[in-house]
Write an enzyme that holds these catalytic residues in place. Structure first.
Site, PDB file in Angstrom:
ATOM      1  N   TRP A 146       0.824  -1.391  -0.054  1.00 13.34           N
ATOM      2  CA  TRP A 146      -0.094  -0.083   0.137  1.00 13.34           C
ATOM      3  C   TRP A 146       0.893   1.176  -0.153  1.00 13.34           C
ATOM      4  O   TRP A 146       0.727   2.251  -0.882  1.00 13.34           O
ATOM      5  CB  TRP A 146      -1.146   0.014   1.213  1.00 13.34           C
ATOM      6  CG  TRP A 146      -1.809   1.096   1.136  1.00 13.34           C
ATOM      7  CD1 TRP A 146      -1.681   2.476   2.073  1.00 13.34           C
ATOM      8  CD2 TRP A 146      -2.870   1.577   0.223  1.00 13.34           C
ATOM      9  NE1 TRP A 146      -2.724   3.171   1.676  1.00 13.34           N
ATOM     10  CE2 TRP A 146      -3.297   2.860   0.580  1.00 13.34           C
ATOM     11  CE3 TRP A 146      -3.594   0.949  -0.950  1.00 13.34           C
ATOM     12  CZ2 TRP A 146      -4.496   3.737  -0.011  1.00 13.34           C
ATOM     13  CZ3 TRP A 146      -4.497   1.416  -1.538  1.00 13.34           C
ATOM     14  CH2 TRP A 146      -5.083   2.805  -1.090  1.00 13.34           C
ATOM     15  N   ASP A 161      -2.831  -5.374  -0.525  1.00 13.48           N
ATOM     16  CA  ASP A 161      -3.646  -4.435   0.152  1.00 13.48           C
ATOM     17  C   ASP A 161      -4.992  -4.265  -0.935  1.00 13.48           C
ATOM     18  O   ASP A 161      -5.093  -5.112  -1.648  1.00 13.48           O
ATOM     19  CB  ASP A 161      -3.063  -3.248   0.573  1.00 13.48           C
ATOM     20  CG  ASP A 161      -3.365  -2.340   1.696  1.00 13.48           C
ATOM     21  OD1 ASP A 161      -4.386  -1.725   1.425  1.00 13.48           O
ATOM     22  OD2 ASP A 161      -3.163  -2.455   2.706  1.00 13.48           O
ATOM     23  N   ASP A 162      -5.364  -3.219  -0.746  1.00 17.75           N
ATOM     24  CA  ASP A 162      -6.837  -2.943  -1.416  1.00 17.75           C
ATOM     25  C   ASP A 162      -6.603  -2.883  -2.847  1.00 17.75           C
ATOM     26  O   ASP A 162      -5.306  -2.620  -3.342  1.00 17.75           O
ATOM     27  CB  ASP A 162      -7.144  -1.497  -1.083  1.00 17.75           C
ATOM     28  CG  ASP A 162      -8.666  -1.333  -1.397  1.00 17.75           C
ATOM     29  OD1 ASP A 162      -9.170  -2.041  -1.873  1.00 17.75           O
ATOM     30  OD2 ASP A 162      -9.267  -0.039  -0.852  1.00 17.75           O
ATOM     31  N   CYS A 209     -11.964   0.520   1.081  1.00 13.00           N
ATOM     32  CA  CYS A 209     -11.856   1.872   1.290  1.00 13.00           C
ATOM     33  C   CYS A 209     -11.543   2.814  -0.034  1.00 13.00           C
ATOM     34  O   CYS A 209     -11.585   4.031  -0.018  1.00 13.00           O
ATOM     35  CB  CYS A 209     -10.534   2.331   2.241  1.00 13.00           C
ATOM     36  SG  CYS A 209     -10.968   1.604   3.893  1.00 13.00           S
ATOM     37  N   LYS A 258      -5.718  -8.550   6.492  1.00 13.22           N
ATOM     38  CA  LYS A 258      -5.748  -7.232   6.980  1.00 13.22           C
ATOM     39  C   LYS A 258      -7.150  -6.630   6.725  1.00 13.22           C
ATOM     40  O   LYS A 258      -7.728  -6.759   5.673  1.00 13.22           O
ATOM     41  CB  LYS A 258      -4.780  -6.180   6.409  1.00 13.22           C
ATOM     42  CG  LYS A 258      -4.997  -4.756   6.649  1.00 13.22           C
ATOM     43  CD  LYS A 258      -4.059  -3.931   5.706  1.00 13.22           C
ATOM     44  CE  LYS A 258      -4.435  -2.401   5.883  1.00 13.22           C
ATOM     45  NZ  LYS A 258      -3.476  -1.659   5.323  1.00 13.22           N
ATOM     46  N   ASP A 265     -10.185  -3.873   7.050  1.00 13.79           N
ATOM     47  CA  ASP A 265     -10.168  -2.580   7.147  1.00 13.79           C
ATOM     48  C   ASP A 265     -11.603  -2.046   7.756  1.00 13.79           C
ATOM     49  O   ASP A 265     -12.267  -3.032   7.926  1.00 13.79           O
ATOM     50  CB  ASP A 265      -9.798  -1.909   5.657  1.00 13.79           C
ATOM     51  CG  ASP A 265      -9.167  -0.615   5.883  1.00 13.79           C
ATOM     52  OD1 ASP A 265      -9.249   0.170   6.702  1.00 13.79           O
ATOM     53  OD2 ASP A 265      -8.502  -0.119   4.779  1.00 13.79           O
ATOM     54  N   TRP A 301      -8.239   1.904  12.709  1.00 12.76           N
ATOM     55  CA  TRP A 301      -7.701   3.041  12.875  1.00 12.76           C
ATOM     56  C   TRP A 301      -7.783   3.664  14.544  1.00 12.76           C
ATOM     57  O   TRP A 301      -7.679   4.862  14.398  1.00 12.76           O
ATOM     58  CB  TRP A 301      -8.317   4.325  11.858  1.00 12.76           C
ATOM     59  CG  TRP A 301      -8.698   3.544  10.581  1.00 12.76           C
ATOM     60  CD1 TRP A 301      -7.727   3.020   9.633  1.00 12.76           C
ATOM     61  CD2 TRP A 301      -9.830   3.744   9.740  1.00 12.76           C
ATOM     62  NE1 TRP A 301      -8.552   2.610   8.561  1.00 12.76           N
ATOM     63  CE2 TRP A 301      -9.712   3.007   8.727  1.00 12.76           C
ATOM     64  CE3 TRP A 301     -11.200   4.379  10.224  1.00 12.76           C
ATOM     65  CZ2 TRP A 301     -10.748   2.995   7.921  1.00 12.76           C
ATOM     66  CZ3 TRP A 301     -12.044   4.260   9.264  1.00 12.76           C
ATOM     67  CH2 TRP A 301     -11.913   3.585   8.026  1.00 12.76           C
ATOM     68  N   ARG A 348      -4.646  -1.562  14.446  1.00 12.39           N
ATOM     69  CA  ARG A 348      -4.251  -0.161  14.040  1.00 12.39           C
ATOM     70  C   ARG A 348      -4.888   0.783  15.045  1.00 12.39           C
ATOM     71  O   ARG A 348      -5.653   0.608  15.971  1.00 12.39           O
ATOM     72  CB  ARG A 348      -4.861   0.200  12.839  1.00 12.39           C
ATOM     73  CG  ARG A 348      -3.885  -0.252  11.677  1.00 12.39           C
ATOM     74  CD  ARG A 348      -2.787   0.464  11.407  1.00 12.39           C
ATOM     75  NE  ARG A 348      -3.284   1.808  10.758  1.00 12.39           N
ATOM     76  CZ  ARG A 348      -3.825   2.227   9.731  1.00 12.39           C
ATOM     77  NH1 ARG A 348      -3.652   1.377   8.535  1.00 12.39           N
ATOM     78  NH2 ARG A 348      -4.339   3.192   9.362  1.00 12.39           N
ATOM     79  N   ASP A 394      -4.158   6.582   8.847  1.00 11.43           N
ATOM     80  CA  ASP A 394      -3.229   6.405   7.841  1.00 11.43           C
ATOM     81  C   ASP A 394      -1.720   7.057   8.109  1.00 11.43           C
ATOM     82  O   ASP A 394      -1.564   8.278   8.001  1.00 11.43           O
ATOM     83  CB  ASP A 394      -3.405   6.562   6.560  1.00 11.43           C
ATOM     84  CG  ASP A 394      -4.401   5.385   6.217  1.00 11.43           C
ATOM     85  OD1 ASP A 394      -4.840   4.617   7.167  1.00 11.43           O
ATOM     86  OD2 ASP A 394      -4.735   5.290   5.056  1.00 11.43           O
TER      87      ASP A 394
HETATM   88  C1  GLA Z   1      -7.346   2.527   4.627  1.00  9.44           C
HETATM   89  C2  GLA Z   1      -6.368   1.825   5.374  1.00  9.44           C
HETATM   90  C3  GLA Z   1      -4.681   1.993   4.632  1.00  9.44           C
HETATM   91  C4  GLA Z   1      -5.051   1.244   3.278  1.00  9.44           C
HETATM   92  C5  GLA Z   1      -6.328   1.888   2.507  1.00  9.44           C
HETATM   93  C6  GLA Z   1      -6.759   1.135   1.296  1.00  9.44           C
HETATM   94  O1  GLA Z   1      -7.059   3.797   4.335  1.00  9.44           O
HETATM   95  O2  GLA Z   1      -6.081   2.205   6.722  1.00  9.44           O
HETATM   96  O3  GLA Z   1      -3.686   1.114   5.195  1.00  9.44           O
HETATM   97  O4  GLA Z   1      -5.296  -0.441   3.549  1.00  9.44           O
HETATM   98  O5  GLA Z   1      -7.282   1.927   3.358  1.00  9.44           O
HETATM   99  O6  GLA Z   1      -7.485   1.628   0.525  1.00  9.44           O
END
Ligand code: GLA
Length: 547
Positions: free
Chosen positions: A38, A75-76, A125, A153, A155, A189, A206, A210
């Site tokens: 990411w 990741d995403d 996200c 992971k 989110d 978060w 988390r 970010d």
């Molecule tokens: C959120 C997460 C990031 C990442 C993005 C992906 O912002 O906190 O770490 O995974 O989504 O879209």
């Protein structure tokens, strides 16, 4: 770097050990280490099969696997925006032309582990809105398990206003139901104080929004994450987000601070740079074995701030061998001398200390002062070891006769050879479990975690465990023994009505043994946890464990 100056630092109170226990899926006894795309790619085209395979190759060829990095994670944006007719997630065929299972197989073929990403909401996200896991937990977890996924992971976007804990628990249950060990990385978060509830749900959570590749972002995240130090433990760690080391927005000094602080805080070390184009300096930082050893120390404790004045911050992290890892961070812009003492670090009382600089590798001695001139935005990092280390035991040794490498306890201190009386030292009575009394042992109150340094000399642990009679039949505790971070004995739940249970454990080669008492998941009331524990140590002819 080491001086004999006499400046004193201000000691801050450590927070009380919290109650929430750790997820017992056997994973993440020390913080996860690996890679996630990411921070270097977001959803750009560089995020594809070639990148992930290239990273796995470099993990092996550049010594990252040998340094402890294991997980190679997506990741995403790995999926198509719509599920298929069967409701399954579909890998993006442009990024991943051979699908995800083939990629996971490739990563596994390198002796590494493979991770994936989703969100505990209707969509992930990214603005393109890829499908999330909400309402599809079992189906998605089963699919990932069939692909060989080892890490999720999860989110927090598009949560539909539903309760965070319930959403994360649902996926945790689904992962568990697959029967495949899958490390569960919660990413909400810090918005609902996950340190208060996520310990039994996931392997990390988390604590902040970010990170981005700037000094200001990194240091403010570090500051926020310092506040939750007391909640980290083996199996369940605070996550201040992935590393930016190597991405170009900070100086090498700042990246060393970033890496030092993440290790000091027992944070996940997830590389966030494209290693295919990384500079030698990036590899040097990411493979600093002494700093990684601090992060991966088997005690699994997060370092905490012991002094902070005018942007000069000292942290101390207890380590399994009785040492402390120490960071001296200069958050200001100009050189500054930062000084602390063994007393402030929590290991006062010895006449001399060995002090190793974990970046320069220089080793010196000190009578108790640790000091360095630290450049602006820099961190000096040391391992400070009492100079007269505890000699490892020999023969049959009652653990109540050995010094603690560390000890945490819910009420009052851990008592030697008496019960825990809930308040000050020495307020307990004779250890007694259903009428059987014990002259020797440890009186704890769950949750409790007692560590001893054995230095590889011992062979067996023998102990009776149970809830003490002074709980009047109340209380319930699980007793667990950890050998260098690996669980080697577990009593299961024992109540104040159960007889003592006899536990043995193989300690061969153990640097450290930890006696952990949990509250058995039903609160801490009356959890008076007795350990009549002894270790059988060298010489070897004395190794008959007895009864
Ligand atoms: C959120 C997460 C990031 C990442 C993005 C992906 O912002 O906190 O770490 O995974 O989504 O879209």
């Amino acid at each position: 770097m080491l001086t004999g100056g006499g400046a004193l630092a201000v000691g801050l109170q450590l927070a009380t050990a919290p109650e929430a226990s750790a997820l017992d899926n056997g994973l993440n006894r020390t913080p996860q280490m690996g890679f996630n795309n990411w921070n270097s790619t977001h959803c750009g085209d560089r995020f594809n099969e070639d990148m992930i395979k290239g990273i796995a190759d470099l993990f092996v060829s550049k010594g990252l696997k040998a340094a402890g990095y294991r997980y190679v994670n997506l990741d995403d944006c790995w999926a198509l925006p719509e599920r298929n007719a069967a409701g399954d997630l579909v890998p993006d065929p442009v990024r991943f032309p051979h699908g995800i299972k083939a990629l996971a197989d490739y990563v596994h073929g390198k002796g590494l582990k493979f991770g994936i990403y989703s969100s505990a909401g209707s969509k992930t996200c990214d603005v393109k809105g890829f499908p999330g896991g909400l309402g599809h937990e079992r189906q998605d977890a089963d699919l990932w398990a069939s692909w060989g996924v080892d890490y999720l992971k999860y989110d927090n976007c598009n949560s539909q206003g539903l309760d965070a804990k319930a959403r994360y628990q649902a996926m945790g249950d689904a992962l568990k139901a697959t029967g495949r060990p899958i490390l569960y990385s919660i990413c909400e978060w810090g918005s609902t104080g996950p340190w208060n509830w996520a310990g039994p749900v996931g392997n990390s959570w988390r604590t902040t929004g970010d990170i981005s590749d700037t000094w200001q972002s990194m240091i403010s995240i570090a500051q926020a994450n310092q506040g939750t130090a007391a909640y980290a433990k083996p199996g369940a760690f605070n996550d201040p987000d992935m590393l930016e080391v190597g991405n170009g927005g900070m100086t090498a000094t700042e990246y060393r601070t970033h890496f030092s602080l993440w290790a000091e805080m027992a944070a996940p070390l997830m590389i966030g740079t494209d290693l295919r184009t990384a500079e030698p300096e990036t590899f040097e930082i990411l493979t600093n074995a002494d700093v990684i050893a601090v992060d991966q120390d088997p005690l699994g404790r997060q370092g905490s701030v012991v002094s902070s004045q005018n942007g000069l911050v000292v942290m101390s992290k207890p380590l399994a061998d009785g040492s402390r890892a120490v960071t001296l961070t200069n958050e200001g812009s100009y050189d500054a001398v930062i000084t602390t003492t063994a007393q402030t670090l929590g290991i006062g009382g010895a006449t001399s200390y060995t002090v190793k600089d974990l970046w320069s590798k220089q080793t010196g001695t000190s009578t108790g002062t640790v000091s360095a001139t630290v450049p602006g935005h820099g961190t000096a990092m040391f391992r400070v070891t009492p100079g007269s280390p505890v000699s490892p035991p020999t023969g049959t040794t009652w653990l109540s006769d050995l010094p603690f490498a560390s000890a945490t306890n819910f009420w009052g201190p851990v008592e030697r050879d008496t019960t825990n009386g809930d308040h000050g030292t020495g307020d307990g009575t004779t250890l007694s479990i259903r009428g059987t009394t014990y002259a020797k042992g440890l009186g704890a109150h769950a949750p409790s975690d007692i560590a001893f340094h054995l230095g590889g000399t011992c062979r067996h642990l023998v102990t009776d465990v149970g809830v003490d009679d002074d709980a009047y039949g109340n209380g319930s505790v699980v007793f667990q023994v950890y050998k260098d971070g690996t669980k080697v004995a577990d009593s299961g739940p024992l109540t104040g009505k159960d007889p003592a249970k006899h536990l043995t454990a193989d300690l061969t080669g153990a640097t450290t043994v930890r006696l952990v008492a949990t509250d058995a998941g039903d609160g801490t009331s009356w959890d008076h946890a007795d350990w009549a524990a002894r270790a059988l140590c060298r010489p070897a002819h004395q190794d008959a464990p007895g009864s």
